[in-house]
Design an enzyme around this catalytic site. Sequence first.
Site, PDB file in Angstrom:
ATOM      1  N   LYS A  51       6.276   0.367  -3.821  1.00 31.13           N
ATOM      2  CA  LYS A  51       5.056   0.232  -4.732  1.00 31.13           C
ATOM      3  C   LYS A  51       4.928  -0.798  -5.430  1.00 31.13           C
ATOM      4  O   LYS A  51       3.972  -0.871  -6.130  1.00 31.13           O
ATOM      5  CB  LYS A  51       4.025   1.763  -4.135  1.00 31.13           C
ATOM      6  CG  LYS A  51       4.441   2.404  -3.556  1.00 31.13           C
ATOM      7  CD  LYS A  51       2.843   2.483  -3.198  1.00 31.13           C
ATOM      8  CE  LYS A  51       2.757   3.223  -1.894  1.00 31.13           C
ATOM      9  NZ  LYS A  51       3.101   4.684  -1.551  1.00 31.13           N
ATOM     10  N   GLU A 105      -5.828   4.169  -6.779  1.00 33.18           N
ATOM     11  CA  GLU A 105      -6.297   5.697  -5.932  1.00 33.18           C
ATOM     12  C   GLU A 105      -4.326   5.899  -5.523  1.00 33.18           C
ATOM     13  O   GLU A 105      -3.856   4.988  -6.005  1.00 33.18           O
ATOM     14  CB  GLU A 105      -6.878   5.450  -5.213  1.00 33.18           C
ATOM     15  CG  GLU A 105      -5.875   5.054  -3.312  1.00 33.18           C
ATOM     16  CD  GLU A 105      -5.703   3.308  -3.618  1.00 33.18           C
ATOM     17  OE1 GLU A 105      -6.372   2.619  -4.206  1.00 33.18           O
ATOM     18  OE2 GLU A 105      -4.657   3.183  -3.079  1.00 33.18           O
ATOM     19  N   SER A 160      12.187   2.967   2.286  1.00 34.15           N
ATOM     20  CA  SER A 160      10.936   2.416   1.503  1.00 34.15           C
ATOM     21  C   SER A 160      11.253   2.779  -0.154  1.00 34.15           C
ATOM     22  O   SER A 160      10.832   2.084  -0.553  1.00 34.15           O
ATOM     23  CB  SER A 160       9.531   2.931   2.294  1.00 34.15           C
ATOM     24  OG  SER A 160       9.571   4.161   2.228  1.00 34.15           O
TER      25      SER A 160
END
Length: 401
Positions: A103, A125, A388
């Site tokens: 991210k 969010e 990830s």
Amino acid sequence: METTTLKQDIIVSPLSEMLTFNGTYGNYGGSYIPDVLTKPLEDLANMFDSLVKDPSFNKEYIHYLKQFVGRPSPLYYAKRLSEYVGSTIYLKREDLNHTGSHKINNCIGQILVAKRMGAKEIIAETGAGQHGVAAATAAALMGIPCKVFMGAKDIKRQALNVSRIKLLGAELIPTEMGTATLKDAVDIALGYYIDHPSSFYMLGSQVGPHPYPRMVGYFQSVIGQEARNQILNVEGRLPQAIFACIGGGSNAIGLFSGFLNDTEVQIYGAEGGGEATKENTAATLTFGKPTIFQGTYSYCLVDNEGNPIESHSIAAGLDYPGISPQHAYLKDSNRACYIPVTDNDAIDAFRLLSKLEGITPAIESSHAIALAAKVLKNKEMLAIINLSGRGDKDVDRDLEE
Ligand SMILES: *Cc1c(COP(=O)(O)O)cnc(C)c1O
């Protein structure tokens, strides 16, 4: 409601290329937004288009990727997993990034866009909290105030990341609306953005209206660019198959975009299958239908009347009824194959990788490992799995035996 014309367009956005792009992927994508957001999103799209052509912007982005995030992430040969499965498997180690997942690649990119636009406030969010942490981190790095919207249910089940978000100086705004999870957090954040269009909305996945899918895809494409070079360096050939888990689709498009033009590379996306029934799943591409949802046209989980419904997955990061329009296009064009992985299979893979490799994956990433282990079983194939994120956030959840 503002809509763009839907038409065929370019689908690759490597870091090195400069593309003009109207925000559609085949029939999917576009921009379905209230009029008040038309101008801010056009400004954002224009700013982004000019920044990707600006060498000083890319230089700054790459500087932070190297010095702050710790890139390039290793492509790690997983010897014991390879022996266990009967194929040659490499892990792309996004779990080793600062803040623990892919991210941050996107947040660093977007915060630099926000800075150039003179943004006074960042809004974001979050579901599992990984994007909330990455957004709060990027905002702290640049000294811009940040609000993070999060469902009350997720706040309870992701206590560690809630504390991190607060420690990083962001304001956490809980929502009790709906099921009090990610979908509701996005609705509330979009609502706030509509009321405060001068804020910078830092979207965490490859979803939402144009230019977000393109922008997020661009900032995550560093994963696939690196992985392609790394595998060619170490193996002297391309992988036969690549795997990633799919929530909104950002880590997957990051890896896939490096290989889309290599038609001999098979591409697999592991969806959050839940129990893999129509009633209990987050496998949007498997069980959903093309629908307008949260600003874009893509697949979505819907009820019999065509209204978006709640998703179910053990992985908060995959627990979302929508999906990237680019993945919808890749599915329909058969360039990539999307398969649901059940909660139980993901838990097995979470334990398996921990014991075989000394690497505890995020429960999200565990879906990709489970799918790869099944597809590659005794095939002696060369493959890459995108790891990830790391699993620290999941160890408290009684997933161990
Ligand atoms: C958020 C998250 C995902 C899912 O989001 P994508 O946009 O589909 O990548 C997957 N893995 C981890 C570790 C995450 O934090």
